[in-house]
Design an enzyme around this catalytic site. Structure first.
Site, PDB file in Angstrom:
ATOM      1  N   PRO A   1     -47.173   1.170 -66.418  1.00 27.19           N
ATOM      2  CG  PRO A   1     -48.015  -0.523 -64.871  1.00 27.19           C
ATOM      3  CD  PRO A   1     -47.779   1.216 -64.971  1.00 27.19           C
TER       4      PRO A   1
ATOM      5  CG  ASP B   1     -51.856   8.181 -66.164  1.00 27.12           C
ATOM      6  OD1 ASP B   1     -52.487   8.944 -65.190  1.00 27.12           O
ATOM      7  OD2 ASP B   1     -51.788   7.007 -65.899  1.00 27.12           O
TER       8      ASP B   1
ATOM      9  CB  CYS C   1     -54.066   7.581 -59.205  1.00 32.74           C
ATOM     10  SG  CYS C   1     -52.267   7.465 -58.840  1.00 32.74           S
TER      11      CYS C   1
HETATM   12  C1  LIG Z   1     -49.133   7.256 -62.748  1.00 31.80           C
HETATM   13  S1  LIG Z   1     -47.813   6.504 -63.543  1.00 31.80           S
HETATM   14  C2  LIG Z   1     -48.276   5.954 -65.333  1.00 31.80           C
HETATM   15  C3  LIG Z   1     -49.408   4.925 -65.300  1.00 31.80           C
HETATM   16  C4  LIG Z   1     -49.858   4.609 -66.790  1.00 31.80           C
HETATM   17  N1  LIG Z   1     -50.129   5.442 -67.465  1.00 31.80           N
HETATM   18  C5  LIG Z   1     -50.724   3.244 -66.893  1.00 31.80           C
HETATM   19  O1  LIG Z   1     -52.131   3.526 -66.951  1.00 31.80           O
HETATM   20  O2  LIG Z   1     -50.414   2.058 -66.525  1.00 31.80           O
HETATM   21  C6  LIG Z   1     -46.908   7.470 -64.213  1.00 31.80           C
HETATM   22  C7  LIG Z   1     -45.557   7.344 -64.922  1.00 31.80           C
HETATM   23  O3  LIG Z   1     -44.882   8.445 -65.168  1.00 31.80           O
HETATM   24  C8  LIG Z   1     -43.485   8.028 -65.529  1.00 31.80           C
HETATM   25  N2  LIG Z   1     -42.772   9.383 -65.378  1.00 31.80           N
HETATM   26  C9  LIG Z   1     -42.371  10.004 -64.318  1.00 31.80           C
HETATM   27  N3  LIG Z   1     -41.668  11.215 -64.803  1.00 31.80           N
HETATM   28  C10 LIG Z   1     -41.585  10.947 -66.326  1.00 31.80           C
HETATM   29  C11 LIG Z   1     -41.026  11.950 -67.350  1.00 31.80           C
HETATM   30  N4  LIG Z   1     -40.330  12.801 -67.304  1.00 31.80           N
HETATM   31  N5  LIG Z   1     -40.978  11.313 -68.582  1.00 31.80           N
HETATM   32  C12 LIG Z   1     -41.806  10.039 -68.887  1.00 31.80           C
HETATM   33  N6  LIG Z   1     -42.270   9.427 -68.028  1.00 31.80           N
HETATM   34  C13 LIG Z   1     -42.312   9.844 -66.601  1.00 31.80           C
HETATM   35  C14 LIG Z   1     -43.198   7.051 -64.117  1.00 31.80           C
HETATM   36  O4  LIG Z   1     -42.206   6.133 -64.545  1.00 31.80           O
HETATM   37  C15 LIG Z   1     -44.407   6.174 -64.417  1.00 31.80           C
HETATM   38  O5  LIG Z   1     -44.273   5.022 -64.803  1.00 31.80           O
END
Ligand SMILES: C[S@@+](CC[C@H](N)C(=O)[O-])C[C@H]1O[C@@H](n2cnc3c(N)ncnc32)[C@H](O)[C@@H]1O
Length: 433
Positions: free
Chosen positions: A264, A330, A383
């Site tokens: 987010p 991330d 995380c």
């Molecule tokens: C750990 S969270 C990111 C948190 C964010 N960086 C923050 O600091 O608020 C991981 C995110 O990766 C996204 N995600 C998972 N696979 C993905 C992909 N193939 N391409 C883009 N986003 C992806 C998920 O929807 C999720 O929102």
């Protein structure tokens, strides 16, 4: 008299809702966040109670379930699952909430009465009273049972022991603590010290953190609405472990930056607050709902970035062909570093999920390394504290993906509770010129 009975009824109804929420996590596999979606329809006070009961009973689920199994003469049938959940909520109240024992029992029994089967009232009453009578014996037996004592599942304990043999007991202890609340001060409005002064004037105690220029740790968590200037974007809520990402990116004006898994938006927002002069930020996420939350957060913070809804690994679908100077991956992960913030992870995560996350992380790293400019830096973060997703993933990346084409690389693993931070892992790799 009437007031008392309607008060009792309402207290019972709230316990029943808490049991339904508990069941939707334990049985239906919903996250606590999703299961609590509807609580905004309750008054602020009732919603706070429901949240406390729901988070608490899930945080201690493994211990409470073990207690319930010992207190019941015979296991309940499958269709009595709501009663099981109600007993768990009742046991949670008796041990962790400042509600007098007799009131906690009466309220939970009254909740059972709402189900229309008189035998349930008797059962809940008997189990909770037996707990109060046999508490001492139960506790000493519990201390000899590792699952109940640590309130962690066996696969998770095994995993933590294998990866962190000397630290795992401290880790499970921290995982069972309520999380602290960290703030990130936006220097566009005020220095951290000025904001600290404003917090103090509002009666909110906090302290600065030496390692991070914008981080403040609150003495007690607060509703966001009470934070001075929150609506105007002067401050955000973000764990200090997450605030480390920006430093590892080594940002400079004019750089083209990719945040590949951005929603987010906590880290993207921090990037733009730290270095508003970066040339361009491209922020991707494959989850539309999370991107919407990110867009709202950017609006609150008055930030603009190029937010794209896409699978980051499908580079040809979204990339303009100009390499990035910095890439932050991330990655989605098992999230075992943030259990105290999301205790449902202890109930919902399965051992088999780890391999799935490893595969997703590898797919992202493989696809994104080629679009990093020579001399650029890729930062990989999770995380979690599972080595397969962190240390071993970095080794795989250096050997199989970046090969001889990198000039420097390092990492940092933060275990939950270190410096009061959540558990995070960061690895960075600089591409050769
Ligand atoms: C750990 S969270 C990111 C948190 C964010 N960086 C923050 O600091 O608020 C991981 C995110 O990766 C996204 N995600 C998972 N696979 C993905 C992909 N193939 N391409 C883009 N986003 C992806 C998920 O929807 C999720 O929102």
């Amino acid at each position: 008299m009437e007031v008392t009975s309607s008060f009792k009824k309402k207290a019972g109804q709230l316990r029943l809702v808490a049991a339904q929420i508990n069941l939707s996590v334990v049985k239906d596999g919903l996250s606590l966040e999703k299961a609590l979606d509807g609580i905004s329809t309750f008054s602020k006070r009732d919603a706070a109670l429901l949240k406390a009961l729901s988070y608490g009973a899930i945080r201690w689920h493994h211990r409470i379930q073990w207690q319930a199994n010992r207190l019941l003469d015979r296991p309940l049938k499958n269709n009595d699952e709501l009663i099981s959940a109600l007993i768990r909520v009742g046991l949670y109240q008796l041990q962790w909430m400042r509600i007098p024992d007799h009131a906690a029992v009466a309220e939970t029994v009254s909740a059972a009465g709402l189900l229309g089967k008189p035998k349930f009232k008797g059962l809940v009453n008997a189990v909770l009273r037996r707990f109060l009578r046999e508490q001492k014996i139960l506790m000493s037996a519990m201390n000899k049972n590792e699952g109940a004592a640590t309130s962690h599942s066996s696969w998770m304990r095994d995993r933590l022991k294998a990866d962190w043999p000397d630290q795992w007991l401290d880790i499970v202890k921290v995982n069972n603590d309520p999380p602290p609340m960290w703030l990130r001060v936006n220097n566009k409005f005020s220095s951290r010290d000025d904001y600290l002064g404003r917090l103090e004037k509002s009666g909110i105690k906090a302290k600065a953190f030496d390692d991070l220029p914008n981080a403040l740790l609150l003495k007690e968590p607060q509703p966001m609405s009470t934070l001075p200037g929150y609506d105007e974007g002067e401050v955000s809520v973000q764990d200090a472990g997450a605030q480390l990402a920006c430093g590892f990116l080594n940002l400079e004006p004019g750089l083209k930056v990719l945040d590949a898994c951005a929603a987010p938006g906590g880290k993207s927002a921090h990037i733009l607050e730290t270095c508003p002069e970066i040339g361009k930020l491209v922020a991707l996420d494959q989850d539309k709902r999370r991107l919407t939350v990110m867009a709202e957060e950017f609006q609150r913070l008055d930030l603009s970035g190029n937010l794209i809804h896409s699978d980051a690994a499908m580079v040809s679908k979204w990339w303009d062909g100009v390499p990035f100077d910095r890439i932050l991956v991330d990655a989605p992960c098992s999230a075992l570093g943030i259990i105290r913030r999301h205790p449902d992870i202890k109930v919902l995560r399965r051992s088999a999920d780890i391999g799935k996350f490893v595969a997703i992380q590898r797919r992202l790293l493989k696809a994104l390394w080629p679009i990093l400019a020579p001399g650029g830096r890729l930062v990989y973060s999770t995380c979690t504290i599972v080595k397969e997703e962190n240390q071993y993933q970095k080794a795989w990346f250096l050997e199989k993906i970046s090969m001889e084409k990198y000039q420097a690389s390092s990492f940092r693993q933060i275990l939950p509770g270190e410096g009061n931070m959540d558990g995070f892992y960061y690895a960075w790799v600089d591409k050769q010129h």
